[in-house]
Write an enzyme that holds these catalytic residues in place. Structure first.
Site, short mmCIF file in Angstrom:
data_model
loop_
_atom_site.label_atom_id
_atom_site.label_comp_id
_atom_site.label_asym_id
_atom_site.label_seq_id
_atom_site.Cartn_x
_atom_site.Cartn_y
_atom_site.Cartn_z
N GLU A 92 0.83 -1.21 0.00
CA GLU A 92 0.00 0.00 0.00
C GLU A 92 0.87 1.26 0.00
O GLU A 92 0.54 2.25 -0.66
CB GLU A 92 -0.93 0.00 1.22
N ASP B 254 -4.90 -9.65 -7.37
CA ASP B 254 -5.22 -8.91 -8.59
C ASP B 254 -4.04 -8.22 -9.27
O ASP B 254 -3.76 -8.44 -10.45
CB ASP B 254 -6.32 -7.89 -8.31
N GLU C 19 -19.73 -5.16 -2.81
CA GLU C 19 -18.35 -5.64 -2.73
C GLU C 19 -18.19 -7.06 -3.25
O GLU C 19 -17.29 -7.34 -4.04
CB GLU C 19 -17.88 -5.58 -1.27
N GLU D 121 -12.77 0.24 -9.62
CA GLU D 121 -12.40 -0.76 -10.65
C GLU D 121 -13.35 -0.79 -11.84
O GLU D 121 -12.94 -1.03 -12.97
CB GLU D 121 -12.27 -2.14 -10.01
N THR E 185 -1.59 0.47 -10.20
CA THR E 185 -2.85 -0.04 -9.68
C THR E 185 -3.58 0.97 -8.81
O THR E 185 -4.74 0.75 -8.46
CB THR E 185 -2.62 -1.36 -8.90
#
Length: 598
Positions: free
Chosen positions: A176, A312, A426, A490, A579
């Site tokens: 992160e 992902d 979600e 996304e 990302t």
């Protein structure tokens, strides 16, 4: 005369060079992807993270590749000239997105300045990412793209004061920190050229590089930063999520390209070489298991596979690394093609829907004793896959990937539209058709699967109709385990990428409907908030969660703004997004030649 001619020729050459340099530096074309080696690193030698003793120095250092970049096919389609009506509509939508961003930014500035996050209901602040102003750094490039120059300048002045040697967190998430902070600073530098941002990127890069100071040079992804500060020796963990170790490549490599210092590229390439070596020997060749071992460098043992949460971005970065480096590392195309082939074969399914829509959803997979089992789940997060397959399909001339991308994006659009508030939850489950060719709607089969899943969860279930009513299941959905919407990007990310690649006008209307639904459902007096339940009836407002992660300003609103921008703004043929939606300049043959000419 000969000397005069030589001086005249020299003078003309000098003037011509100066003109070329002026035109180059004032051109709207992006500047070169490389800068002079070590130009920006010498003055940072005394920086705390760089000066810490290294316990396990690398025995060798892989240099940056110097081969000629590949001329990839264009990702973006040629667009026709815009009609006045279309321009008016697009600009109205773009202003609406910018207005929402400006409202959120103003509230962050007033109530949570230099904190990681604004609490958008209470007006408080949160620091889940080190207390290093995650929202501020994540939004730097969005401010620049939206033309908010005064706010950008103020944010940069605040960003340069962030101290990456201090945090109240016991451990930091290296992944992160990498995508938000390192990615945010690199992108803002790539866009603005402000050297202060590059210096901050180097500071973050030096800090994260210490997470690789282990006996086998594999990184610690949930990192005891205080142990490192105190000089303690550390070891890579025996179990970690595959995304957290495999998604450091873009940011580290770009930092090496900018500075000319290969150490960051070398660090992540060791990881990816090991993953490439083991890609064909997993229980599902082409994909890596969800949990891997950094301590033992084992990336092929495990039976759970997914392209969704916790895995992902390791797949996302494969074609993006190819684009970033101009194809100088063929390894990444090979890895992508293996992964995409396995994913299309095993992870994608066509759900049974009331109107037999030709859509795809990506589920999870288990492979045990040679038996492959599909879990027909869905996640908002995995909507990124449509954009990924669009990029891979275009870059590597794989029409099967682009075909899958279109159906995946349509699947995300359909899922948004199927819920009462026009927003996807979600996570959810659906009933898969026997094959990707599709199947006719069968209400009894749907209800049977609803009942089976409910009984697995609750042995005291009653009638299936009562379950459907209780759980508020739209037709086609067999369960919705997580009903939240947390301002995720996304779906609009993949719509944006597919629109730039195909020019399909309907995608603009889908994006606008999505934006209006999200804003009307999540808007607060101060900003926008995650909500707890998007399955509630349309007339009932979901409960606000008082949470606004930095990706709302760094990703979601950025993609909404860009899809309603002129199509040459942040062209996908010039930039590649990490990302966290931070655009990095791609190395392309033209740009490499420009660099070599100077």
């Amino acid at each position: 005369m000969p000397p005069i001619r030589r001086r005249s020729i020299a003078w003309i050459a000098l003037v011509a060079t100066l003109i070329l340099l002026y035109l180059y530096n004032t051109s709207t074309s992006p500047p070169p992807s490389y800068t002079q080696p070590n130009l920006h690193t010498n003055q940072d030698d005394n920086y705390f993270w760089k000066s810490l003793p290294v316990h396990y120095p690398p025995q060798s250092m892989r240099p940056l590749p110097t081969t000629t970049p590949v001329k990839y096919p264009n990702i973006q389609t040629p667009f026709d000239e815009e009609t006045p009506e279309a321009q008016t509509t697009r600009q109205h939508r773009q202003r609406a997105v910018k207005d929402v961003f400006a409202k959120c930014w103003s509230s962050y500035r007033e109530y949570a300045w230099k904190a990681d996050e604004l609490a958008p209901v209470s007006g408080g602040k949160k620091n889940p990412f080190g207390g290093w102003a995650a929202t501020l750094v994540d939004a730097l490039d969005t401010l620049w793209i939206m033309g908010m120059k005064p706010q950008f300048d103020e944010a940069v002045q605040a960003a340069v004061t962030i101290d990456f040697t201090k945090t109240d967190l016991k451990q930091i998430n290296v992944f992160e920190t990498n995508i938000r902070y390192l990615g945010g600073f690199i992108s803002a530098f790539d866009l603005s050229g402000d050297e202060r941002l590059l210096h901050k990127a180097i500071e973050v890069g030096e800090m994260l590089y210490k997470a690789f100071d282990t006996p086998n040079r594999m990184p610690i992804t949930r990192w005891d930063i205080h142990a490192a500060i105190n000089g303690r020796r550390q070891t890579a963990p025996p179990a970690l999520l595959v995304a957290e170790i495999g998604s450091l490549t873009m940011e580290f490599t770009r930092l090496s390209l900018i500075t000319g210092d290969a150490k960051w590229f070398d660090a992540v390439q060791r990881v990816m070489d090991a993953m490439a070596d083991q890609q064909d020997s997993t229980a599902l060749p082409g994909l890596w298991p969800l949990v891997v071992s950094a301590k033992d460098q084992v990336f092929n043992i495990g039976n759970t596979f997914t392209l969704g949460a916790m895995a992902d971005s390791v797949y996302e970065y494969l074609p993006k690394l190819s684009a970033l480096m101009g194809g100088q590392m063929p390894l990444y195309q090979d890895m992508y093609e293996k992964a995409a082939g396995a994913a299309i074969k095993h992870a994608l399914y066509r759900p049974m829907t009331p109107n037999n829509e030709d859509i795809l959803i990506s589920g999870a997979i288990k492979s045990e004793d040679g038996q492959i089992t599909l879990d027909p789940s869905g996640q908002h997060l995995v909507c990124f896959l449509g954009g990924l397959f669009t990029l891979g399909g275009r870059l590597f001339n794989r029409p099967q990937d682009l075909s899958a991308a279109i159906k995946l994006v349509n699947g995300c659009i359909w899922t948004y539209q199927a819920l009462p508030h026009g927003i996807m939850p979600e996570t959810f489950h659906m009933l898969p058709c026997p094959s990707l060719a599709g199947c006719e709607w069968d209400e009894q089969a749907w209800k049977k699967e609803v009942l089976r899943l409910a009984k697995d969860k609750d042995k005291d279930t009653t009638s299936v109709d009562a379950i459907i009513k209780r759980d508020r299941l739209p037709q086609g959905f067999t369960s919705i385990p997580d009903r939240r919407y947390i301002l995720r990007p996304e779906a609009i990310e993949s719509i944006f990428i597919l629109y730039r690649a195909t020019g399909r006008p309907a995608l603009l209307d889908s994006a606008w409907a999505m934006f209006e639904a999200i804003n009307s459902t999540t808007s607060t007096t101060l900003a926008n908030s995650a909500v707890r339940d998007v399955t509630l009836p349309r007339e009932q407002q979901p409960e606000l969660a008082d949470s606004m992660e930095s990706f709302w300003l760094g990703e979601t609103l950025k993609y909404f703004y860009l899809i309603f921008s002129e199509t040459d703004v942040i062209s996908l043929d010039e930039y590649v997004f990490n990302t966290e939606a931070h655009p990095f300049r791609r190395l392309v043959p033209r740009r490499a030649e420009e660099w070599q000419s100077f």
